[in-house]
Motif scaffolding. Structure first.
Motif, PDB file in Angstrom:
ATOM      1  N   GLN A   1       0.815  -1.214   0.000  1.00 10.41           N
ATOM      2  CA  GLN A   1       0.000   0.000   0.000  1.00 10.41           C
ATOM      3  C   GLN A   1       0.852   1.270   0.000  1.00 10.41           C
TER       4      GLN A   1
ATOM      5  N   PRO B   1      -4.566  11.065   1.158  1.00 13.66           N
ATOM      6  CA  PRO B   1      -4.168  10.782   2.546  1.00 13.66           C
ATOM      7  C   PRO B   1      -3.086  11.760   3.007  1.00 13.66           C
TER       8      PRO B   1
ATOM      9  N   LYS C   1      -2.758   4.471   6.755  1.00 14.10           N
ATOM     10  CA  LYS C   1      -3.420   3.183   6.628  1.00 14.10           C
ATOM     11  C   LYS C   1      -4.818   3.384   6.045  1.00 14.10           C
ATOM     12  N   LEU C   2      -5.033   2.839   4.852  1.00 15.88           N
ATOM     13  CA  LEU C   2      -6.321   2.960   4.184  1.00 15.88           C
ATOM     14  C   LEU C   2      -6.943   1.585   4.006  1.00 15.88           C
ATOM     15  N   THR C   3      -8.246   1.556   3.971  1.00 15.87           N
ATOM     16  CA  THR C   3      -8.935   0.321   3.606  1.00 15.87           C
ATOM     17  C   THR C   3      -8.793   0.134   2.096  1.00 15.87           C
TER      18      THR C   3
ATOM     19  N   GLN D   1     -10.938   2.646   0.343  1.00 14.83           N
ATOM     20  CA  GLN D   1     -10.422   4.013   0.356  1.00 14.83           C
ATOM     21  C   GLN D   1      -9.286   4.181  -0.652  1.00 14.83           C
ATOM     22  N   LEU D   2      -8.415   3.190  -0.728  1.00 18.03           N
ATOM     23  CA  LEU D   2      -7.315   3.249  -1.683  1.00 18.03           C
ATOM     24  C   LEU D   2      -7.845   3.262  -3.108  1.00 18.03           C
TER      25      LEU D   2
ATOM     26  N   TYR E   1      -9.341   6.687  -3.886  1.00 14.43           N
ATOM     27  CA  TYR E   1      -8.321   7.719  -4.149  1.00 14.43           C
ATOM     28  C   TYR E   1      -7.666   7.487  -5.505  1.00 14.43           C
TER      29      TYR E   1
END
Length: 258
Positions: A89, A146, A152-154, A157-158, A161
């Motif tokens: 990530q 971010p 830290k993204l789920t 969310q990633l 983005y």
């Protein structure tokens, strides 16, 4: 009724110029309608192009790391440079940040350069539909960015983005292409003349060979010519003023050398 028919009998020849006037008015209306229709078709084509480009760009995006198969044990190591290696990530965010920053830099190149504003005014005009679409995409991407690549993204969310950055990049490309096509065509002949004058004066305003008085006068004239034509941001004015106020070499003699 008799006076009316008498009038017609005496001035029957007026029907010919009247027909000419009516015909010219009808032709002008028809040309305007064709022009409006052509512009609508161009806008429909541009929007379709934007959607197609966005879809194509999304199709080229690598799958999310969370969606890739997880391998454990010694076989989990991947040879350096392997194109098929799953990205962590933080690595994905670093790449997205780089793309996000690159597009922002390209936009600022127009937003802070008065010469480019004059050459491609549509890029600074939020009333232009494609420019407005780009600005909306920018706000969305900026809002979803971010705080750092280590955030830290789920997976959702990633992915959100990533999609926003893709839309941001594609929307900018489409808006830039349209602005370079349009140039100053949206302005009247008199307004284009003012833009040309501002362009010439801008050259003097930043010319180190010109005197400070000449640069200041040219700078004020540039502001006057652009007033009401192009909305120049405060940041662009600040950048321009720094160029205009270039420090000249001092002619004063150093007292320690006497």
């Amino acid at each position: 009724m008799e006076p009316f028919f008498t009038f017609l009998g005496s001035y029957w020849w007026l029907i010919f110029p009247l027909m000419g006037v009516l015909g010219a008015a009808g032709s002008a209306w028809e040309r305007g309608a064709r022009s409006r229709h052509k512009r609508r078709l161009e806008m429909i084509h541009a929007k379709a192009e934007l959607k197609a480009a966005q879809a194509a760009a999304r199709g080229k995006i690598a799958p999310d790391a969370a969606a890739l198969p997880t391998v454990t044990g010694p076989t989990a190591t991947t040879a350096p440079g392997d194109a098929d290696a799953p990205q962590t990530q933080p690595t994905q965010l670093e790449r997205l940040f780089a793309t996000h920053d690159a597009v922002t830099a390209r936009w600022l190149d127009y937003e802070l350069d008065v010469a480019k504003m004059i050459a491609f005014p549509a890029m600074s005009d939020g009333r232009q539909p494609l420019t407005a679409a780009f600005l909306r995409a920018k706000r969305l991407a900026d809002g979803l960015r971010p705080a750092s690549p280590k955030a830290k993204l789920t997976p959702e969310q990633l992915a959100e983005y990533r999609s926003a950055v893709t839309d941001f990049e594609v929307a900018f490309d489409v808006a830039e292409r349209d602005a370079r096509r349009l140039r100053d065509s949206a302005f009247s002949a008199q307004e284009r003349k003012r833009l040309d004058t501002a362009k010439q004066l801008l050259t003097v305003a930043v010319d180190q060979a010109a005197t400070p008085a000449e640069r200041q006068l040219a700078y004020r004239r540039v502001r006057e010519e652009l007033d009401g034509l192009i909305s120049v941001s405060d940041e662009a004015i600040e950048v321009l003023e720094k160029k205009v106020m270039l420090e000249l070499p001092s002619n004063r003699q150093d007292p320690t050398t006497t």
